[in-house]
Design a protein around this motif. Structure first.
Motif, PDB file in Angstrom:
ATOM      1  N   ILE A  23       0.841  -1.202   0.000  1.00  0.00           N
ATOM      2  CA  ILE A  23       0.000   0.000   0.000  1.00  0.00           C
ATOM      3  C   ILE A  23       0.874   1.249   0.000  1.00  0.00           C
ATOM      4  N   ALA A  24       1.873   1.270   0.861  1.00  0.00           N
ATOM      5  CA  ALA A  24       2.753   2.440   0.939  1.00  0.00           C
ATOM      6  C   ALA A  24       3.449   2.686  -0.391  1.00  0.00           C
ATOM      7  N   ALA A  25       3.894   1.605  -1.043  1.00  0.00           N
ATOM      8  CA  ALA A  25       4.616   1.755  -2.309  1.00  0.00           C
ATOM      9  C   ALA A  25       3.676   2.083  -3.469  1.00  0.00           C
ATOM     10  N   ASP A  26       2.575   1.342  -3.596  1.00  0.00           N
ATOM     11  CA  ASP A  26       1.685   1.517  -4.740  1.00  0.00           C
ATOM     12  C   ASP A  26       0.918   2.838  -4.686  1.00  0.00           C
ATOM     13  N   LEU A  56      -3.818   4.520   9.318  1.00  0.00           N
ATOM     14  CA  LEU A  56      -3.909   5.925   8.936  1.00  0.00           C
ATOM     15  C   LEU A  56      -2.743   6.224   8.005  1.00  0.00           C
ATOM     16  N   TYR A  57      -3.007   7.040   6.989  1.00  0.00           N
ATOM     17  CA  TYR A  57      -1.951   7.326   6.023  1.00  0.00           C
ATOM     18  C   TYR A  57      -1.947   8.803   5.640  1.00  0.00           C
ATOM     19  N   LEU A  58      -0.804   9.228   5.108  1.00  0.00           N
ATOM     20  CA  LEU A  58      -0.601  10.608   4.637  1.00  0.00           C
ATOM     21  C   LEU A  58      -0.073  10.587   3.213  1.00  0.00           C
ATOM     22  N   ARG A  59      -0.606  11.495   2.411  1.00  0.00           N
ATOM     23  CA  ARG A  59      -0.102  11.677   1.056  1.00  0.00           C
ATOM     24  C   ARG A  59       0.902  12.830   1.041  1.00  0.00           C
ATOM     25  N   SER A  60       1.517  13.042  -0.100  1.00  0.00           N
ATOM     26  CA  SER A  60       2.460  14.151  -0.244  1.00  0.00           C
ATOM     27  C   SER A  60       1.706  15.463  -0.370  1.00  0.00           C
ATOM     28  N   ALA A  61       2.403  16.560  -0.132  1.00  0.00           N
ATOM     29  CA  ALA A  61       1.783  17.880  -0.261  1.00  0.00           C
ATOM     30  C   ALA A  61       1.253  18.081  -1.678  1.00  0.00           C
ATOM     31  N   ASN A  62       1.998  17.623  -2.696  1.00  0.00           N
ATOM     32  CA  ASN A  62       1.543  17.774  -4.077  1.00  0.00           C
ATOM     33  C   ASN A  62       0.220  17.060  -4.322  1.00  0.00           C
ATOM     34  N   ASP A  63       0.057  15.885  -3.734  1.00  0.00           N
ATOM     35  CA  ASP A  63      -1.205  15.161  -3.894  1.00  0.00           C
ATOM     36  C   ASP A  63      -2.369  15.930  -3.274  1.00  0.00           C
ATOM     37  N   TYR A  64      -2.145  16.510  -2.108  1.00  0.00           N
ATOM     38  CA  TYR A  64      -3.219  17.266  -1.453  1.00  0.00           C
ATOM     39  C   TYR A  64      -3.537  18.564  -2.192  1.00  0.00           C
ATOM     40  N   LEU A  65      -2.551  19.102  -2.943  1.00  0.00           N
ATOM     41  CA  LEU A  65      -2.755  20.360  -3.663  1.00  0.00           C
ATOM     42  C   LEU A  65      -3.312  20.153  -5.067  1.00  0.00           C
ATOM     43  N   GLY A  66      -3.431  18.915  -5.502  1.00  0.00           N
ATOM     44  CA  GLY A  66      -3.898  18.653  -6.860  1.00  0.00           C
ATOM     45  C   GLY A  66      -5.350  19.047  -7.068  1.00  0.00           C
ATOM     46  N   LEU A  67      -5.709  19.277  -8.315  1.00  0.00           N
ATOM     47  CA  LEU A  67      -7.081  19.663  -8.659  1.00  0.00           C
ATOM     48  C   LEU A  67      -8.054  18.506  -8.461  1.00  0.00           C
ATOM     49  N   ARG A  71      -9.193   9.648  -3.305  1.00  0.00           N
ATOM     50  CA  ARG A  71     -10.087   9.054  -2.316  1.00  0.00           C
ATOM     51  C   ARG A  71      -9.445   9.136  -0.943  1.00  0.00           C
ATOM     52  N   ASP A  72     -10.257   9.294   0.075  1.00  0.00           N
ATOM     53  CA  ASP A  72      -9.705   9.414   1.426  1.00  0.00           C
ATOM     54  C   ASP A  72      -9.758   8.090   2.188  1.00  0.00           C
ATOM     55  N   VAL A  73      -9.944   6.981   1.458  1.00  0.00           N
ATOM     56  CA  VAL A  73      -9.829   5.644   2.045  1.00  0.00           C
ATOM     57  C   VAL A  73      -9.014   4.765   1.099  1.00  0.00           C
ATOM     58  N   ILE A  74      -8.311   3.809   1.665  1.00  0.00           N
ATOM     59  CA  ILE A  74      -7.614   2.786   0.887  1.00  0.00           C
ATOM     60  C   ILE A  74      -8.092   1.431   1.392  1.00  0.00           C
TER      61      ILE A  74
END
Length: 264
Positions: A23-26, A56-67, A71-74
């Motif tokens: 999950i972390a890698a993909d 619980l997981y975190l994405r990169s700043a770029n992912d959160y800033l994308g248009l 999804r907020d679940v995996i």
């Protein structure tokens, strides 16, 4: 941090570890917290209970800033053994402010597959600061009511636990005024909630049976437990049902600040 008891199947734990790595890698996410939830963490597993890994997981700043918001679940494929899924920390924080106790339960699980202690402690400190006990009470009341059914003479005995644990959490909240972070496991909730001896005795007996029985089947809801559950639901309805759902601006600001710090 890792705390996996020897009672868990080693091959299952190894597969959970592998899934978390994939999950972390993909998904290109960080997974700072992954625990066991469900009956194993609540203290009343059966020999054939599945494994409920939550993370619980975190994405990169770029992912959160994308248009295009991700999804907020995996989720991973569900089967008879594995139930592995997780929430974005952003989702967890929003639910926390609404009084959803699930986030706090994950943070206090006694079974930890992988965990950053600083992350956990920071989120627990935030929860203690911003979570409203009345909203947590309403959460447990609604969870318990969904499992409460005495219309029939016989009920699936497994569901007794799913009504009893929310009732025990409500009792704990009532006996610890001002606190919103209740213990996760049923035995601790009952002990620290100072429940009547008859309730503790019936609960202990039923947990002992469940621990060695693959299928509990149906039966009568034990009278002491039924009376306890009903009385706690009634008290919680009076105390929490009409709790103010407005989230104060300063709490939202604190959650924002915490989230931005994590992402950075």
């Amino acid at each position: 941090m890792r705390n996996v008891p020897d009672t868990l199947d080693r091959s299952v734990v190894a597969e959970i570890d592998a899934r978390l790595e994939r999950i972390a890698a993909d998904e290109r996410v960080a997974v700072p917290w992954a625990v066991e939830s469900g009956s194993r963490a609540w203290g009343f597993p059966s020999p054939d209970s599945d494994y409920d890994c939550r993370f619980l997981y975190l994405r990169s700043a770029n992912d959160y800033l994308g248009l295009w918001p991700r999804r907020d679940v995996i989720e991973t494929p569900l089967d008879k053994v594995f139930d592995v899924n997780g929430w974005d920390v952003a989702k967890a924080l929003r639910l926390l402010l609404k009084g959803n106790a699930t986030v706090v339960e994950w943070l206090t699980s006694p079974i930890v597959y992988r965990g950053d202690v600083g992350f956990r402690d920071g989120l627990l400190d935030l929860a203690a600061e911003v979570i409203d006990p009345a909203r947590v009470g309403r959460h447990y009341l609604h969870v318990g009511r969904n499992q409460w059914d005495l219309e029939s003479e016989f009920v699936p005995l497994k569901k007794v636990f799913y009504a009893l644990r929310p009732a025990a959490a409500l009792r704990w909240l009532r006996t610890h005024p001002g606190s919103a972070v209740a213990p996760m496991d049923l035995a601790t909730l009952l002990r620290e909630g100072d429940v009547p001896n008859a309730v503790m005795r019936e609960a202990d007996e039923l947990m002992a049976v469940k621990a060695v029985t693959r299928e509990l089947g149906e039966g009568r809801f034990p009278d002491p437990l039924a009376s306890f559950v009903l009385s706690e639901f009634e008290a919680a309805h009076e105390a929490y049902e009409n709790a103010d759902a407005t989230i104060e601006a300063w709490k939202m600001a604190r959650a924002d600040e915490f989230f931005r710090t994590l992402v950075r």
